[in-house]
Design an enzyme around this catalytic site. Structure first.
Site, PDB file in Angstrom:
ATOM      1  N   THR A  80      -3.173 -16.055  -9.841  1.00 34.81           N
ATOM      2  CA  THR A  80      -4.398 -16.480  -9.136  1.00 34.81           C
ATOM      3  C   THR A  80      -5.090 -17.646  -9.838  1.00 34.81           C
ATOM      4  O   THR A  80      -5.941 -18.308  -9.253  1.00 34.81           O
ATOM      5  CB  THR A  80      -5.406 -15.327  -9.063  1.00 34.81           C
ATOM      6  OG1 THR A  80      -5.823 -15.016 -10.411  1.00 34.81           O
ATOM      7  CG2 THR A  80      -4.808 -14.092  -8.420  1.00 34.81           C
ATOM      8  N   ASP A  90       1.313 -25.673 -22.515  1.00 33.05           N
ATOM      9  CA  ASP A  90       0.424 -24.527 -22.733  1.00 33.05           C
ATOM     10  C   ASP A  90      -0.084 -24.556 -24.174  1.00 33.05           C
ATOM     11  O   ASP A  90       0.679 -24.336 -25.122  1.00 33.05           O
ATOM     12  CB  ASP A  90       1.199 -23.228 -22.455  1.00 33.05           C
ATOM     13  CG  ASP A  90       0.277 -22.021 -22.488  1.00 33.05           C
ATOM     14  OD1 ASP A  90      -0.396 -21.816 -23.520  1.00 33.05           O
ATOM     15  OD2 ASP A  90       0.199 -21.298 -21.481  1.00 33.05           O
ATOM     16  N   ASP A 100       0.400 -21.306 -26.339  1.00 31.97           N
ATOM     17  CA  ASP A 100       1.802 -21.079 -26.710  1.00 31.97           C
ATOM     18  C   ASP A 100       2.267 -22.088 -27.748  1.00 31.97           C
ATOM     19  O   ASP A 100       3.006 -21.748 -28.680  1.00 31.97           O
ATOM     20  CB  ASP A 100       2.697 -21.180 -25.464  1.00 31.97           C
ATOM     21  CG  ASP A 100       2.604 -19.928 -24.599  1.00 31.97           C
ATOM     22  OD1 ASP A 100       2.157 -18.883 -25.107  1.00 31.97           O
ATOM     23  OD2 ASP A 100       2.959 -20.008 -23.410  1.00 31.97           O
TER      24      ASP A 100
HETATM   25  C1  PRP Z   1      -5.787 -21.958 -21.420  1.00 37.36           C
HETATM   26  C2  PRP Z   1      -6.765 -22.890 -22.115  1.00 37.36           C
HETATM   27  C3  PRP Z   1      -8.045 -22.627 -21.363  1.00 37.36           C
HETATM   28  C4  PRP Z   1      -7.545 -22.363 -19.964  1.00 37.36           C
HETATM   29  C5  PRP Z   1      -7.803 -23.586 -19.140  1.00 37.36           C
HETATM   30  O1  PRP Z   1      -5.929 -20.679 -21.848  1.00 37.36           O
HETATM   31  O2  PRP Z   1      -6.846 -22.663 -23.491  1.00 37.36           O
HETATM   32  O3  PRP Z   1      -8.784 -21.531 -21.861  1.00 37.36           O
HETATM   33  O4  PRP Z   1      -6.143 -22.110 -20.049  1.00 37.36           O
HETATM   34  O5  PRP Z   1      -7.461 -23.351 -17.817  1.00 37.36           O
HETATM   35  P1  PRP Z   1      -8.551 -23.362 -16.664  1.00 37.36           P
HETATM   36  O6  PRP Z   1      -9.428 -24.547 -16.877  1.00 37.36           O
HETATM   37  O7  PRP Z   1      -7.721 -23.476 -15.426  1.00 37.36           O
HETATM   38  O8  PRP Z   1      -9.316 -22.069 -16.692  1.00 37.36           O
HETATM   39  P2  PRP Z   1      -4.933 -19.515 -21.375  1.00 37.36           P
HETATM   40  O9  PRP Z   1      -5.415 -18.886 -20.106  1.00 37.36           O
HETATM   41  O10 PRP Z   1      -3.540 -20.042 -21.349  1.00 37.36           O
HETATM   42  O11 PRP Z   1      -5.118 -18.414 -22.489  1.00 37.36           O
HETATM   43  P3  PRP Z   1      -4.656 -18.446 -24.025  1.00 37.36           P
HETATM   44  O12 PRP Z   1      -5.522 -19.458 -24.723  1.00 37.36           O
HETATM   45  O13 PRP Z   1      -4.921 -17.061 -24.471  1.00 37.36           O
HETATM   46  O14 PRP Z   1      -3.200 -18.813 -24.079  1.00 37.36           O
HETATM   47  N1  URA Z   2      -3.893 -24.172 -20.002  1.00 37.85           N
HETATM   48  C1  URA Z   2      -3.090 -24.819 -20.859  1.00 37.85           C
HETATM   49  O1  URA Z   2      -2.871 -24.365 -21.993  1.00 37.85           O
HETATM   50  N2  URA Z   2      -2.533 -25.988 -20.480  1.00 37.85           N
HETATM   51  C2  URA Z   2      -2.754 -26.498 -19.260  1.00 37.85           C
HETATM   52  O2  URA Z   2      -2.223 -27.577 -18.961  1.00 37.85           O
HETATM   53  C3  URA Z   2      -3.599 -25.805 -18.380  1.00 37.85           C
HETATM   54  C4  URA Z   2      -4.155 -24.649 -18.778  1.00 37.85           C
END
Ligand code: PRP
Ligand code: URA
Length: 209
Positions: free
Chosen positions: A108, A200, A203
């Site tokens: 989502t 990511d 990751d």
């Molecule tokens: C990533 C990033 C942000 C988010 C951005 O986190 O660090 O928090 O995605 O995406 P958005 O603007 O569409 O909300 P992620 O959900 O991958 O979590 P993580 O940091 O735990 O890997």
């Molecule tokens: N979160 C990430 O870590 N990378 C992206 O490009 C978007 C969301």
């Protein structure tokens, strides 16, 4: 774009290019994120007020300046925001640190909150939110909402790479929040990743993929 500051310092731009490279290892990626955060901290704190004090040097008295005004808290959004916190604290060791845990649902793309621990006196502080990526803007908007519930008046959002979509959403929902970044990329792909972006961020920082 209103309220968006793109740091064009050559060192920041150079290091962000290295971050984008898919061949950069997790170790190098972590080091680069920390280094960029130091440089961005230097830029984002330019407007901190100063006050004059008098002190004794080994050979005389000096009227000189120190930081004054409101105290600061940084709030990394877990997980990836953690990579930016240490760099920041190197320059601002007196800042308090709050944590907000949010991840994005893979399907989502909605933000899911799972943790929030903020300094008890956060309402007396200016807050800088840290997250490397501003993609759809959902996570950033939620984090700002949490912090506003605690009566914080001055919030800045600092990321490495923003998307035009994320900037527009954060600005529409929270026009008072200034955005500081190293680049604004053009688009998102169907999975909500910033293109060209850097992949990511969580990751790549923690080697989980
Ligand atoms: C990533 C990033 C942000 C988010 C951005 O986190 O660090 O928090 O995605 O995406 P958005 O603007 O569409 O909300 P992620 O959900 O991958 O979590 P993580 O940091 O735990 O890997
Ligand atoms: N979160 C990430 O870590 N990378 C992206 O490009 C978007 C969301």
């Amino acid at each position: 774009m209103q309220n968006v500051f793109v740091f064009d310092h050559p060192l920041i731009q150079h290091k962000v290019s290295l971050l984008r490279d898919k061949n950069t290892s997790a170790k190098e990626f972590r080091e680069l994120v920390a280094e960029i955060s130091v440089l961005m901290c230097y830029e984002v704190t330019r407007d901190i007020p100063l006050k004059e004090i008098e002190l004794e040097t080994p050979v005389g008295f000096a009227r000189t300046k120190v930081i004054s005004g409101k105290k600061l808290a940084i709030v990394p959004i877990l997980r990836a925001g953690l990579g930016m916190a240490d760099g920041f604290l190197q320059l601002m060791p007196m800042a308090r640190v709050g944590h907000i845990g949010i991840y994005r649902d893979n399907k989502t793309l909605q933000p899911i909150e799972y943790y929030c621990k903020l300094p008890t006196d956060i309402d007396e502080r200016d807050v800088i939110l840290l997250d490397p990526m501003l993609a759809t803007g959902g996570s950033a908007c939620d984090a700002v909402k949490f912090i506003k519930k605690r009566n914080v008046k001055n919030i800045k959002f600092m990321c490495l790479i923003a998307s035009e979509t994320g900037v527009a959403r954060l600005h529409a929902e929270h026009p008072d929040v200034s955005i500081y970044c190293a680049a604004v990329d053009e688009k998102l792909n169907d999975h909500g990743y910033i293109i060209p972006g850097l992949g990511d961020a969580g990751d790549r920082l923690f080697g989980t993929k």
